[in-house]
Design an enzyme around this catalytic site. Structure first.
Site, PDB file in Angstrom:
ATOM      1  N   HIS A  84      26.770 -67.618  18.522  1.00  0.00           N
ATOM      2  CA  HIS A  84      26.606 -67.899  17.140  1.00  0.00           C
ATOM      3  C   HIS A  84      27.224 -69.423  17.097  1.00  0.00           C
ATOM      4  CE1 HIS A  84      24.891 -63.920  16.117  1.00  0.00           C
ATOM      5  NE2 HIS A  84      25.031 -63.737  16.977  1.00  0.00           N
TER       6      HIS A  84
ATOM      7  N   CYS B 200      21.206 -65.604  19.412  1.00  0.00           N
ATOM      8  CA  CYS B 200      21.269 -64.089  19.274  1.00  0.00           C
ATOM      9  C   CYS B 200      20.393 -63.511  19.348  1.00  0.00           C
ATOM     10  CB  CYS B 200      22.511 -63.824  18.049  1.00  0.00           C
ATOM     11  SG  CYS B 200      23.343 -62.595  19.349  1.00  0.00           S
TER      12      CYS B 200
ATOM     13  N   GLU C 224      26.343 -71.749  14.186  1.00  0.00           N
ATOM     14  CA  GLU C 224      26.201 -71.894  13.019  1.00  0.00           C
ATOM     15  C   GLU C 224      27.246 -71.420  12.156  1.00  0.00           C
ATOM     16  OE1 GLU C 224      25.387 -68.927  14.259  1.00  0.00           O
ATOM     17  OE2 GLU C 224      26.062 -67.152  13.352  1.00  0.00           O
TER      18      GLU C 224
HETATM   19  N1  LIG Z   1      21.327 -56.992  17.789  1.00  0.00           N
HETATM   20  C1  LIG Z   1      21.146 -57.868  19.161  1.00  0.00           C
HETATM   21  C2  LIG Z   1      20.972 -59.120  18.438  1.00  0.00           C
HETATM   22  C3  LIG Z   1      22.794 -59.146  17.771  1.00  0.00           C
HETATM   23  C4  LIG Z   1      23.327 -60.536  17.084  1.00  0.00           C
HETATM   24  O1  LIG Z   1      22.017 -60.942  15.906  1.00  0.00           O
HETATM   25  N2  LIG Z   1      23.867 -60.061  16.277  1.00  0.00           N
HETATM   26  C5  LIG Z   1      24.203 -61.009  15.796  1.00  0.00           C
HETATM   27  C6  LIG Z   1      24.449 -60.335  13.870  1.00  0.00           C
HETATM   28  C7  LIG Z   1      25.316 -59.360  13.704  1.00  0.00           C
HETATM   29  C8  LIG Z   1      25.953 -58.658  12.526  1.00  0.00           C
HETATM   30  O2  LIG Z   1      25.595 -58.990  11.472  1.00  0.00           O
HETATM   31  O3  LIG Z   1      26.330 -57.514  12.149  1.00  0.00           O
HETATM   32  C9  LIG Z   1      21.716 -57.406  19.852  1.00  0.00           C
HETATM   33  O4  LIG Z   1      23.220 -56.624  19.454  1.00  0.00           O
HETATM   34  O5  LIG Z   1      22.328 -57.409  21.105  1.00  0.00           O
END
Ligand SMILES: N[C@@H](CCC(=O)NCCCC(=O)O)C(=O)O
Length: 254
Positions: free
Chosen positions: A221, A112, A223
């Site tokens: 995701h 991500c 994981e």
């Molecule tokens: N911020 C970036 C990457 C998005 C991301 O890694 N989301 C996973 C985390 C979700 C959370 O824990 O809120 C984007 O928005 O593209």
């Protein structure tokens, strides 16, 4: 045989009025239970991060997701109010860690925010608030406080024939994944090749061209459902095998 060790760069978080360096448990769990490797969290240091010292001691790198975004100055443009929140400490560790892991052939799985960091680290750019673009699906995290719902598998992607991902998953074609992102790859870095696309054309997976080893980024995701969802499990198992192969080769040359 000791478990291979995987460096996971932490996020900067403010909890109880203090700065914490944190990684969500789902990345730790999937690394330990499915990749069969020992996670080692790397603090989000804006300065003094010694990535060589980390890479000398690990057998792989996993770049996790995060609600923060890569700072646009790192891919050549000024920040707008659409680009935050930021995590300069995370950026300062993950980008050089990615570059050197690729140069040294250390297995790399980027998830991500991780695929976005991989693209920026190798010279690509990102687009923000992609759901506002015509014809682009809403890839954002669902509005819910329930984690299983937030990470629910709800999007079709298309794995390219002959891709690394097709090899890892055992087939090309359509796969169902989750989606929690507002940004995506805009200009793909010269050393990256597309491995999977969403139906709206959003890049969902890449691999490093001519990589010395496992070097893959995914926008979804794997994981979160790594123990129960077949494509997620297959990707983490392939990553785990790459870790063991790298660790064994290191033993031979030690
Ligand atoms: N911020 C970036 C990457 C998005 C991301 O890694 N989301 C996973 C985390 C979700 C959370 O824990 O809120 C984007 O928005 O593209």
């Amino acid at each position: 045989m000791p478990l291979p060790i995987v460096a996971i760069p932490a996020d900067t978080r403010i909890l109880e009025g203090a700065v914490w360096h944190a990684v969500k448990g789902q990345y730790v769990n999937a690394t330990l239970k499915v990749a069969k490797a020992m996670p080692l969290l790397v603090p989000a240091l804006e300065e003094h991060a010694d990535v060589e010292a980390v890479l000398d001691r690990v057998d792989g790198v996993l770049i996790s997701g995060s609600p923060s975004n890569v700072h646009p100055l790192l891919y050549g443009r000024d920040a707008t109010d659409k680009d935050g929140p930021f995590d300069p400490g995370r950026d300062a560790v993950s980008l050089p860690l990615i570059r050197r892991a690729i140069e040294r052939g250390i297995p790399l799985l980027a998830i991500c925010r991780g695929i976005q960091e991989l693209n920026v680290a190798l010279g690509g750019t990102l687009a923000s608030e992609i759901q506002e673009e015509p014809g682009i699906w809403d890839h954002r995290k669902p509005e819910t406080n329930d984690a299983d719902e937030a990470y629910s598998i709800r999007q079709t992607i298309n794995i390219k024939e002959g891709s690394c991902m097709a090899r890892f998953l055992g087939h090309a074609g359509t796969v169902q994944v989750n989606s929690l992102h507002r940004q995506a790859i805009s200009k793909i870095a010269p050393r990256l090749q597309v491995e999977a696309l969403a139906d709206d054309g959003t890049i969902e997976a890449v691999s490093v061209i001519d990589a010395k080893g496992f070097a893959v980024g995914v926008q979804w995701h794997p994981e979160y459902w790594a123990e129960t969802d077949n494509p997620s499990r297959a990707l983490f198992e392939a990553y785990g095998q790459a870790l063991r192969d790298y660790a064994a080769a290191k033993q031979v040359t030690a």
